[in-house]
Design an enzyme around this catalytic site. Sequence first.
Site, PDB file in Angstrom:
ATOM      1  N   ASP A   1      35.570  12.693  47.022  1.00 23.47           N
ATOM      2  CA  ASP A   1      35.036  13.505  48.105  1.00 23.47           C
ATOM      3  C   ASP A   1      36.088  14.402  48.748  1.00 23.47           C
ATOM      4  O   ASP A   1      35.750  15.401  49.383  1.00 23.47           O
ATOM      5  CB  ASP A   1      34.409  12.597  49.160  1.00 23.47           C
ATOM      6  CG  ASP A   1      33.249  11.791  48.589  1.00 23.47           C
ATOM      7  OD1 ASP A   1      32.286  12.413  48.111  1.00 23.47           O
ATOM      8  OD2 ASP A   1      33.324  10.548  48.611  1.00 23.47           O
TER       9      ASP A   1
ATOM     10  N   GLY B   1      35.866   6.995  45.678  1.00 23.15           N
ATOM     11  CA  GLY B   1      34.727   6.748  46.552  1.00 23.15           C
ATOM     12  C   GLY B   1      33.424   7.315  46.026  1.00 23.15           C
ATOM     13  O   GLY B   1      32.417   6.635  45.925  1.00 23.15           O
TER      14      GLY B   1
END
Length: 553
Positions: free
Chosen positions: A220, A252
């Site tokens: 991200d 993530g």
Amino acid sequence: MDQKKAEPGSSHRNGINRVMLYGEFTATDNRKVRYTLCLTELDLTVQKITSAPAGWSKVVFNLRDCIGCQAFKGDDSTDVGAYFSAYFYPFKKRWMSSGVARQRVEQCFRVALVQDPLANLEEAKRWARAINEYSAHQRPHREGVLFSQVRQPGRLMVLLNPQSGKGQALSLYTGHVQRMLAEAGVPHTLVITERQNHARELVREADLSQWDALVIMSGDGLLFEVVNGLMEREDWETAIQTPLGILPGGSGNALAASIHHYSGSQPVLSEELLLSCGFLLCKGLVSRMDLVSVTTASSQRLFSFLSLAWGFVADVDIESEKYRCVGAARFTMGTLVRLASMRVYQGRLAYLPAEEPATPPPEEVSPPLPPPSALCASLLCPPSKAPSNQNTFHNSCNSNNALKARRGDGPPRPAAATPRGPPDSLLVPLEQPVPGDWTVVEEQEFMLVLAMYQSHLGEGMMAAPGSCLQDGLIHLLYVRAGISRPALLRLFLAMEKGAHVANGCPHLVYARARALRLEPLSPKGVITVDGESVEYGPVQAQVHSGLARLICG
């Protein structure tokens, strides 16, 4: 190919779908094996002609699962036949595990209608065009979501961070993504980032008229760079309308997990998540996405698409950097370490409770403009034959732009980054009291404060199950001090399935907000925005509904 009595446009035998094309073809690897193909507006039926007592062996492929079909000549110059391949990614049962996931299925057939190679190729192209046309019409139906579409074939810039996660993003690209984009006939340019904020600088200065979409293959953090690079442009209002795509290549992968969840699919991880997001990218449907403007004590303004965190979650995110080599498991390791030595933080919290938001309508993608520049070499799918191994040209890379700043330092700020964007009409300066219609949480000790605007905090962490891309909401969760280690662990285990809010934990508070203010009073701590460490101190945020656009279906 032998034509049968059923003609295009006639009624299908089930009385529902019209037969658009019908014919007989041979297998590519054994010309003695023949198939009949029946194409309707909804599916492609493949039946093997056999002398077995059952007569026919039939498989039906839903065109919703098709990303492309291509016609091509064979490698043998003496072969008068032509070929077409259709590429499907249907949900199939996993091998030796429960549940289903998208898996690649290729259907390739030989066309030998006559002895004229050009006539056979034209017939193969006719089938490829029809399959592409009808598969493009199969759009998902999601309540409250309106889609526009990236121009087909779109010109994509794929930004890839080779150091994200376990350092496997490039191999995942060459192993899956490159082939999928070729199968879908999507021309794209691969840019490998060389340093932290490289992507931010690139999109801030790029001629965006040369691209129909920007695709991020990383965690991200790289998308955080791209969003803020777009918002730092003088033409930010136009720039932020550039459709964004996300392919999981980091640790993530929260936004990737979120758009997979929004598609209504069963939870998946790792390469199965990559195939799902690659499939959605190839479909090219665009929805609006909320952004949240975050302002720090030094008046630095950032734009966030995922989360703002303080306390336990932020500590785990930053402190688990040392375990990056194990991929997503770093967060599990970081959580266990932090549970062994829990901290509490003194602070104040206030938020503006949300009313029912209005969802703006989608806009059409801008018309195509001149072809891409020579910034990097384009990776184009050859028009004359099915996708095959292609030469990949990319920037060299010898640094890690995934490394985050350590606690208290904040991320390096690019030069000449002027705050821009829509006004924060719901906020007052940090030195002033919050407005009277805000909810003020009394000063106390917190275990964590987490503001979410997507469903997932990570691949296996559904922190805000009620969230969607364009709901105009900040999903605010905070945990008061006093919670025991077992209770906090149960809370995070319940979060894997999004059951933590209904878990009945007396220390957890959940609220929907339009804006918030967080004032840490503890002298040391970590605040993260989209997993990136930012300036520690008072911070406030406001959601801007539907400000960005994301390829998600």
